[in-house]
Design a protein around this motif. Sequence first.
Motif, PDB file in Angstrom:
ATOM      1  N   GLY A   1       7.692  37.676  60.216  1.00 29.13           N
ATOM      2  CA  GLY A   1       6.869  37.585  61.295  1.00 29.13           C
ATOM      3  C   GLY A   1       7.097  38.439  62.464  1.00 29.13           C
ATOM      4  O   GLY A   1       6.367  38.736  63.453  1.00 29.13           O
ATOM      5  N   GLU A   2       8.522  39.341  62.341  1.00 25.45           N
ATOM      6  CA  GLU A   2       8.640  40.150  63.323  1.00 25.45           C
ATOM      7  C   GLU A   2       8.634  41.753  62.948  1.00 25.45           C
ATOM      8  O   GLU A   2       8.367  42.376  63.874  1.00 25.45           O
ATOM      9  CB  GLU A   2       9.821  39.820  64.016  1.00 25.45           C
ATOM     10  N   TYR A   3       8.978  41.942  61.743  1.00 26.10           N
ATOM     11  CA  TYR A   3       9.327  43.291  61.375  1.00 26.10           C
ATOM     12  C   TYR A   3       8.324  43.380  60.121  1.00 26.10           C
ATOM     13  O   TYR A   3       8.575  42.843  58.991  1.00 26.10           O
ATOM     14  CB  TYR A   3      10.629  43.632  61.074  1.00 26.10           C
ATOM     15  N   GLY A   4       7.274  44.415  60.049  1.00 25.08           N
ATOM     16  CA  GLY A   4       6.326  44.740  58.962  1.00 25.08           C
ATOM     17  C   GLY A   4       6.912  45.915  58.222  1.00 25.08           C
ATOM     18  O   GLY A   4       8.007  46.156  58.245  1.00 25.08           O
ATOM     19  N   PHE A   5       6.111  46.113  57.164  1.00 29.30           N
ATOM     20  CA  PHE A   5       6.554  47.260  56.120  1.00 29.30           C
ATOM     21  C   PHE A   5       6.332  48.650  56.892  1.00 29.30           C
ATOM     22  O   PHE A   5       7.228  49.381  56.894  1.00 29.30           O
ATOM     23  CB  PHE A   5       5.958  47.159  54.936  1.00 29.30           C
TER      24      PHE A   5
ATOM     25  N   ILE B   1      13.601  68.985  66.082  1.00 23.94           N
ATOM     26  CA  ILE B   1      13.804  68.247  67.513  1.00 23.94           C
ATOM     27  C   ILE B   1      12.860  67.214  67.541  1.00 23.94           C
ATOM     28  O   ILE B   1      11.474  67.491  67.895  1.00 23.94           O
ATOM     29  CB  ILE B   1      13.827  69.086  68.608  1.00 23.94           C
ATOM     30  N   TYR B   2      13.199  66.150  67.308  1.00 26.64           N
ATOM     31  CA  TYR B   2      12.068  64.787  67.176  1.00 26.64           C
ATOM     32  C   TYR B   2      12.517  63.719  68.356  1.00 26.64           C
ATOM     33  O   TYR B   2      13.640  63.677  68.688  1.00 26.64           O
ATOM     34  CB  TYR B   2      12.155  64.250  65.785  1.00 26.64           C
ATOM     35  N   ARG B   3      11.455  62.894  68.733  1.00 32.20           N
ATOM     36  CA  ARG B   3      11.587  62.028  69.255  1.00 32.20           C
ATOM     37  C   ARG B   3      11.922  60.755  68.426  1.00 32.20           C
ATOM     38  O   ARG B   3      11.574  60.701  67.255  1.00 32.20           O
ATOM     39  CB  ARG B   3      10.294  61.486  70.198  1.00 32.20           C
ATOM     40  N   MET B   4      12.829  59.866  69.034  1.00 30.17           N
ATOM     41  CA  MET B   4      13.171  58.705  68.191  1.00 30.17           C
ATOM     42  C   MET B   4      12.907  57.460  68.915  1.00 30.17           C
ATOM     43  O   MET B   4      13.634  57.373  69.915  1.00 30.17           O
ATOM     44  CB  MET B   4      14.762  58.826  68.031  1.00 30.17           C
ATOM     45  N   ARG B   5      12.263  56.620  68.660  1.00 31.01           N
ATOM     46  CA  ARG B   5      11.995  55.420  69.353  1.00 31.01           C
ATOM     47  C   ARG B   5      12.332  54.121  68.627  1.00 31.01           C
ATOM     48  O   ARG B   5      11.993  54.000  67.476  1.00 31.01           O
ATOM     49  CB  ARG B   5      10.390  55.233  69.514  1.00 31.01           C
ATOM     50  N   CYS B   6      13.426  53.218  69.267  1.00 27.80           N
ATOM     51  CA  CYS B   6      13.781  52.188  68.523  1.00 27.80           C
ATOM     52  C   CYS B   6      12.798  51.141  69.011  1.00 27.80           C
ATOM     53  O   CYS B   6      12.276  51.106  69.910  1.00 27.80           O
ATOM     54  CB  CYS B   6      15.098  51.804  69.152  1.00 27.80           C
ATOM     55  N   VAL B   7      13.072  50.214  68.139  1.00 32.18           N
ATOM     56  CA  VAL B   7      12.106  48.805  68.290  1.00 32.18           C
ATOM     57  C   VAL B   7      12.454  48.011  69.387  1.00 32.18           C
ATOM     58  O   VAL B   7      11.645  47.345  69.857  1.00 32.18           O
ATOM     59  CB  VAL B   7      11.957  47.942  66.945  1.00 32.18           C
ATOM     60  N   GLU B   8      13.646  48.345  69.745  1.00 33.96           N
ATOM     61  CA  GLU B   8      14.169  47.456  70.955  1.00 33.96           C
ATOM     62  C   GLU B   8      13.678  48.179  72.171  1.00 33.96           C
ATOM     63  O   GLU B   8      14.102  47.599  73.300  1.00 33.96           O
ATOM     64  CB  GLU B   8      15.600  47.517  70.924  1.00 33.96           C
ATOM     65  N   ALA B   9      12.851  49.380  72.434  1.00 37.12           N
ATOM     66  CA  ALA B   9      12.288  49.738  73.362  1.00 37.12           C
ATOM     67  C   ALA B   9      13.179  50.871  74.086  1.00 37.12           C
ATOM     68  O   ALA B   9      12.923  50.917  75.217  1.00 37.12           O
ATOM     69  CB  ALA B   9      11.843  48.621  74.162  1.00 37.12           C
ATOM     70  N   TRP B  10      14.251  51.432  73.500  1.00 39.77           N
ATOM     71  CA  TRP B  10      14.637  52.566  74.172  1.00 39.77           C
ATOM     72  C   TRP B  10      14.431  53.866  73.334  1.00 39.77           C
ATOM     73  O   TRP B  10      14.030  53.645  71.996  1.00 39.77           O
ATOM     74  CB  TRP B  10      16.279  52.485  74.126  1.00 39.77           C
TER      75      TRP B  10
ATOM     76  N   TYR C   1       9.287  53.333  64.067  1.00 41.53           N
ATOM     77  CA  TYR C   1      10.524  52.802  64.847  1.00 41.53           C
ATOM     78  C   TYR C   1      11.758  53.133  63.989  1.00 41.53           C
ATOM     79  O   TYR C   1      11.566  53.120  62.889  1.00 41.53           O
ATOM     80  CB  TYR C   1      10.549  51.101  64.993  1.00 41.53           C
ATOM     81  N   GLY C   2      12.856  53.035  64.767  1.00 41.32           N
ATOM     82  CA  GLY C   2      14.137  53.685  64.321  1.00 41.32           C
ATOM     83  C   GLY C   2      14.738  52.773  63.158  1.00 41.32           C
ATOM     84  O   GLY C   2      15.448  53.416  62.257  1.00 41.32           O
ATOM     85  N   PHE C   3      14.349  51.463  62.930  1.00 40.57           N
ATOM     86  CA  PHE C   3      14.908  50.682  61.867  1.00 40.57           C
ATOM     87  C   PHE C   3      14.468  51.197  60.376  1.00 40.57           C
ATOM     88  O   PHE C   3      14.863  51.119  59.373  1.00 40.57           O
ATOM     89  CB  PHE C   3      14.578  49.386  61.933  1.00 40.57           C
ATOM     90  N   LYS C   4      13.335  52.143  60.437  1.00 39.78           N
ATOM     91  CA  LYS C   4      12.815  52.647  59.199  1.00 39.78           C
ATOM     92  C   LYS C   4      13.575  53.707  58.878  1.00 39.78           C
ATOM     93  O   LYS C   4      13.877  54.318  57.642  1.00 39.78           O
ATOM     94  CB  LYS C   4      11.339  53.318  59.271  1.00 39.78           C
TER      95      LYS C   4
ATOM     96  N   ARG D   1       8.585  39.105  70.911  1.00 37.49           N
ATOM     97  CA  ARG D   1       9.469  38.814  72.023  1.00 37.49           C
ATOM     98  C   ARG D   1       9.724  39.756  73.163  1.00 37.49           C
ATOM     99  O   ARG D   1      10.418  39.624  74.005  1.00 37.49           O
ATOM    100  CB  ARG D   1      10.843  38.376  71.362  1.00 37.49           C
ATOM    101  N   TRP D   2       8.821  41.028  73.047  1.00 33.50           N
ATOM    102  CA  TRP D   2       8.961  41.871  74.297  1.00 33.50           C
ATOM    103  C   TRP D   2       7.941  42.945  73.994  1.00 33.50           C
ATOM    104  O   TRP D   2       7.521  43.159  72.953  1.00 33.50           O
ATOM    105  CB  TRP D   2      10.319  42.533  74.427  1.00 33.50           C
ATOM    106  N   SER D   3       7.676  43.478  75.089  1.00 30.88           N
ATOM    107  CA  SER D   3       6.363  44.553  75.242  1.00 30.88           C
ATOM    108  C   SER D   3       7.135  45.827  74.527  1.00 30.88           C
ATOM    109  O   SER D   3       8.129  46.210  74.469  1.00 30.88           O
ATOM    110  CB  SER D   3       6.088  44.699  76.534  1.00 30.88           C
ATOM    111  N   GLN D   4       6.161  46.667  74.002  1.00 34.93           N
ATOM    112  CA  GLN D   4       6.191  47.798  73.211  1.00 34.93           C
ATOM    113  C   GLN D   4       5.509  49.015  74.270  1.00 34.93           C
ATOM    114  O   GLN D   4       5.548  50.119  73.697  1.00 34.93           O
ATOM    115  CB  GLN D   4       5.941  48.130  72.043  1.00 34.93           C
ATOM    116  N   ALA D   5       5.100  48.487  75.491  1.00 31.14           N
ATOM    117  CA  ALA D   5       3.984  49.292  76.188  1.00 31.14           C
ATOM    118  C   ALA D   5       4.884  50.532  76.654  1.00 31.14           C
ATOM    119  O   ALA D   5       4.276  51.899  76.901  1.00 31.14           O
ATOM    120  CB  ALA D   5       3.457  48.692  76.958  1.00 31.14           C
TER     121      ALA D   5
END
Length: 309
Positions: free
Chosen positions: A253-257, A125-134, A225-228, A269-273
């Motif tokens: 410039g927006e998504y690193g390795f 049972i894991y948390r999943m955090r999307c880069v879109e902040a959900w 982040y979930g895109f990984k 373009r948005w906060s990740q806080a």
Amino acid sequence: MLIRNAPDLKDCDVTDQGLYLARRQFIAGAAGLGLAACGGASPASAAPLKYSPNRMSIDENKTPLDDVTGYNNFYEFGTGKEDPAAYAKMMRSRPWTITVDGLCDRPGSVDIDELIRRFPLEERIYRMRCVEAWSMVIPWVGFPLASLIKSVGPKSSAKYVAFETLRDPRQMPGQRSAVIQWPYREGLRLDEAMNPLTLLAVGLYGQTLPNQNGAPIRLVVPWKYGFKGIKSIVRIRLTDRRPQTSWQMLAPGEYGFYGNVNPAVDHPRWSQAKERRIGEFFRRKTLPFNGYGEQVAHLYRGLDPRKLY
């Protein structure tokens, strides 16, 4: 709550969809470990999976199944959150072959059902955090990626693991557009891949993995982040060079390795806080490494945190 070894942005607060988009076979003798070509597999179904509970789980409310299966990013089936559930039924997840090759002693190909039989399944049972902040909390069923890597005998020169998803526009209509360069590609450092948290998931909520969630097998790296979490994997390759990844190629410039969850480093373009946990009204604070820092922070000692995204 940290695991033990043994939200808050609305969609419109994140980014406009249009702006956001401005984002087989090596078969070898490995009979001893089973990485050889297999015969036809059973058809895909929503059958229950046999698995053991795992202590590598968090004690938080799980996201309802309907949300987990109905709200997804899986651009192979379209860019809308509901597109995967609507169109993923077009894909056949059986028969399915996965190739493991590159810098290893026992490369080969294996049928998905044979692979599942060879490695004991666990529920995580894991948390999943999307880069879109959900975010979500998902009960995955799978086995450690490390188990598969060890079985093929990685060479000392192997430093990274590269992944590719299926490329078949007939089954994946989203691939008929040039949203990204297909097939979808992802990668990890070898030490990240070998971390006990890193999972190859073949199910969720005790059932066979639904197509829209990455059937028949996907990567789950809960501190990233979930895109990984590449879905519908057909190839896993060990290499000595950092692999190119799809989102990094599209928007470097927006998504690193690395894609590590870090509330202190905003997306351009948005906060990740903070994040919006699906099913909750109020936003909650995002945790460094998505709350798994105790298990993974040591992997990045001495590296600039701003370069780990």
